[in-house]
Design an enzyme around this catalytic site. Structure first.
Site, PDB file in Angstrom:
ATOM      1  N   HIS A  81       1.600   2.289   1.540  1.00 21.04           N
ATOM      2  CA  HIS A  81       1.256   3.144   2.688  1.00 21.04           C
ATOM      3  C   HIS A  81      -0.169   2.847   3.178  1.00 21.04           C
ATOM      4  O   HIS A  81      -0.395   2.652   4.376  1.00 21.04           O
ATOM      5  CB  HIS A  81       1.393   4.620   2.272  1.00 21.04           C
ATOM      6  N   GLU A  82      -1.117   2.791   2.240  1.00 19.26           N
ATOM      7  CA  GLU A  82      -2.521   2.584   2.651  1.00 19.26           C
ATOM      8  C   GLU A  82      -2.723   1.168   3.203  1.00 19.26           C
ATOM      9  O   GLU A  82      -3.471   0.978   4.161  1.00 19.26           O
ATOM     10  CB  GLU A  82      -3.476   2.865   1.483  1.00 19.26           C
ATOM     11  N   HIS A 134      -1.881   0.833   6.826  1.00 21.79           N
ATOM     12  CA  HIS A 134      -2.939   1.256   7.765  1.00 21.79           C
ATOM     13  C   HIS A 134      -3.847   0.082   8.142  1.00 21.79           C
ATOM     14  O   HIS A 134      -4.327   0.007   9.275  1.00 21.79           O
ATOM     15  CB  HIS A 134      -3.801   2.357   7.141  1.00 21.79           C
TER      16      HIS A 134
END
Ligand code: ZN
Length: 176
Positions: free
Chosen positions: A145-146, A149
């Site tokens: 998820h990170e 980004h």
């Protein structure tokens, strides 16, 4: 001590940009300041991970950290607060699972996202040392998820099914 910064939310163009790599040979005060701000902002908020673009910085830096009481996933483990510079990952098996995720940049909404369960993670720590480890389950999901980004991808873009969105309240009501 870092500052608590305002989290950039969806619709802010910085969240869809590809971030620049950090020059590992020159990890300087500027990088340390970004990491301090990420740590402080993460600890102040309710998230389990944060990336530099979420505080308005277009660099490949993430911080993850999960205290047991904040983690609502079944397979979750406690993760110490860890800064990762230029993180990359690759899958080590084809196994995936689909779970709801939240994001501090997407207030209220949760999205069902498919992620790899087992990945090899490579990053540099604050001393510029290269770290490689195999991670699994919740920790692997958080890192994917990170890292998304850093490539300008917010979880909303990863949701595939029509019933893939919910609020935290409705997850408690209808899913548990
Ligand atoms: Zn996020």
């Amino acid at each position: 001590m870092g500052k608590v910064l305002k989290i950039r939310e969806v619709g802010d163009p910085i969240l869809t940009k590809i971030c620049d790599k950090v020059d590992i040979k020159n990890i300087d005060e500027n990088v340390f300041d970004i990491i301090d701000d990420l740590k402080t902002t993460l600890e102040f908020g309710t998230g389990l991970g944060i990336s530099a673009p979420q505080i308005g910085v277009n660099k490949r830096i993430i911080v993850v950290g999960a205290k047991k009481e904040n983690v609502k996933y079944n397979d979750a483990e406690e993760i110490p607060i860890t800064a990762m510079i230029n993180p990359v990952w690759e899958k080590i098996s084809d196994e995936t699972d689909i779970q709801f995720e939240g994001c501090m940049s997407v207030p209220s909404i949760r999205g069902k996202v498919e992620r790899y369960k087992n990945i090899k993670l490579t990053y540099y720590n604050e001393k510029g040392e290269k770290i490689e480890k195999e991670i699994h389950g919740f920790f692997a999901r958080l890192v994917q998820h990170e890292c998304d980004h850093l490539d300008g991808i917010v979880l909303l873009a990863r949701v595939k099914q029509q019933d893939g969105f919910s609020t935290a309240e409705n997850i408690r009501k209808f899913e548990l």
